[in-house]
Scaffold this active site. Sequence first.
Site, PDB file in Angstrom:
ATOM      1  N   ASP A   1       0.842  -1.198   0.000  1.00 21.62           N
ATOM      2  CA  ASP A   1       0.000   0.000   0.000  1.00 21.62           C
ATOM      3  C   ASP A   1       0.877   1.249   0.000  1.00 21.62           C
ATOM      4  O   ASP A   1       1.539   1.546   0.990  1.00 21.62           O
ATOM      5  CB  ASP A   1      -0.918  -0.007   1.228  1.00 21.62           C
ATOM      6  CG  ASP A   1      -2.089  -0.963   1.074  1.00 21.62           C
ATOM      7  OD1 ASP A   1      -2.531  -1.181  -0.073  1.00 21.62           O
ATOM      8  OD2 ASP A   1      -2.557  -1.493   2.101  1.00 21.62           O
TER       9      ASP A   1
ATOM     10  N   GLY B   1      -6.798   3.795   3.117  1.00 20.63           N
ATOM     11  CA  GLY B   1      -5.990   4.724   3.888  1.00 20.63           C
ATOM     12  C   GLY B   1      -5.502   4.196   5.226  1.00 20.63           C
ATOM     13  O   GLY B   1      -4.452   4.607   5.690  1.00 20.63           O
ATOM     14  N   PHE B   2      -6.260   3.272   5.827  1.00 22.76           N
ATOM     15  CA  PHE B   2      -5.848   2.752   7.127  1.00 22.76           C
ATOM     16  C   PHE B   2      -6.147   1.256   7.203  1.00 22.76           C
ATOM     17  O   PHE B   2      -7.130   0.796   6.627  1.00 22.76           O
ATOM     18  CB  PHE B   2      -6.596   3.471   8.262  1.00 22.76           C
ATOM     19  CG  PHE B   2      -6.271   4.937   8.338  1.00 22.76           C
ATOM     20  CD1 PHE B   2      -5.161   5.387   9.037  1.00 22.76           C
ATOM     21  CD2 PHE B   2      -7.057   5.862   7.672  1.00 22.76           C
ATOM     22  CE1 PHE B   2      -4.843   6.739   9.086  1.00 22.76           C
ATOM     23  CE2 PHE B   2      -6.753   7.220   7.706  1.00 22.76           C
ATOM     24  CZ  PHE B   2      -5.641   7.656   8.422  1.00 22.76           C
ATOM     25  N   GLY B   3      -5.303   0.527   7.917  1.00 24.40           N
ATOM     26  CA  GLY B   3      -5.545  -0.901   8.117  1.00 24.40           C
ATOM     27  C   GLY B   3      -6.558  -1.115   9.234  1.00 24.40           C
ATOM     28  O   GLY B   3      -6.979  -0.169   9.912  1.00 24.40           O
ATOM     29  N   GLY B   4      -6.958  -2.367   9.397  1.00 23.82           N
ATOM     30  CA  GLY B   4      -7.751  -2.749  10.557  1.00 23.82           C
ATOM     31  C   GLY B   4      -9.232  -2.423  10.493  1.00 23.82           C
ATOM     32  O   GLY B   4      -9.916  -2.499  11.498  1.00 23.82           O
TER      33      GLY B   4
ATOM     34  N   ASP C   1      -9.722  -6.072  -1.534  1.00 25.28           N
ATOM     35  CA  ASP C   1      -8.744  -5.466  -0.633  1.00 25.28           C
ATOM     36  C   ASP C   1      -9.455  -4.774   0.522  1.00 25.28           C
ATOM     37  O   ASP C   1     -10.168  -3.796   0.305  1.00 25.28           O
ATOM     38  CB  ASP C   1      -7.897  -4.449  -1.424  1.00 25.28           C
ATOM     39  CG  ASP C   1      -6.772  -3.850  -0.588  1.00 25.28           C
ATOM     40  OD1 ASP C   1      -6.558  -4.289   0.548  1.00 25.28           O
ATOM     41  OD2 ASP C   1      -6.101  -2.936  -1.107  1.00 25.28           O
TER      42      ASP C   1
ATOM     43  N   GLY D   1     -10.233  -5.834   4.989  1.00 28.21           N
ATOM     44  CA  GLY D   1     -11.043  -6.630   5.914  1.00 28.21           C
ATOM     45  C   GLY D   1     -11.166  -8.094   5.532  1.00 28.21           C
ATOM     46  O   GLY D   1     -12.104  -8.773   5.946  1.00 28.21           O
TER      47      GLY D   1
ATOM     48  N   GLY E   1      -4.305  -8.192   5.335  1.00 25.34           N
ATOM     49  CA  GLY E   1      -3.344  -7.391   6.097  1.00 25.34           C
ATOM     50  C   GLY E   1      -3.434  -7.729   7.560  1.00 25.34           C
ATOM     51  O   GLY E   1      -2.738  -8.619   8.061  1.00 25.34           O
TER      52      GLY E   1
END
Length: 190
Positions: free
Chosen positions: A5, A112-115, A145, A147, A167
């Site tokens: 990313d 923009g953000f993981g999790g 891409d 979750g 991820g």
Amino acid sequence: MLHIDVMDGHFVPNISLGPPVIASLRRATDLYLDCHLMITDPLAYLEPLKEAGANGVTVHIEAVPNPAPVVAEAAQLGLDFGLVMNPPTPVSAIEPYLELTSMVVVMSVNPGFGGQSFIEGALEKIEQLRKTIDSRALSTDIQVDGGVDLRTAGPARVAGADVFVAGTSVFRATDPVAAVKELRTILDRM
Ligand code: ZN
């Protein structure tokens, strides 16, 4: 493949990494490096990414509503090219360009953000893309891409996804290697 990313702090608020880190990864592995460009001006960075060792790039349709120049540059450099769409973007935004892509990416979280948790509406978009790709007899892969975990991977596979980006479900697992194996087992059963 390794999915990387790349964020510029402009197309998305976060800043992640760029060509120097990708060059370091290239020295450490022969794996295919799949670079997801969450950046405003992908055209300017294809050459540095190629030099760093990228194999493929995926570019947001929201960043480049006319992807033709980026497609041409990727082809010139020998990079695989794909298009990504954010959760609010309809499939119709990328349908005219499917023939130009080796992969289309359905974002199942806001980039923009993981999790973040998987947005179920992505499944419908995957189904719609699968139908269009098959009806045009294209070999374009569908990547999902965001979750992706043991609960969401199966339904995404059933909907027609080919490539799964994991991820948090891998890197936050106590045993990341086992987490990948479990995901693969689920997908192999489908
Ligand atoms: Zn990504």
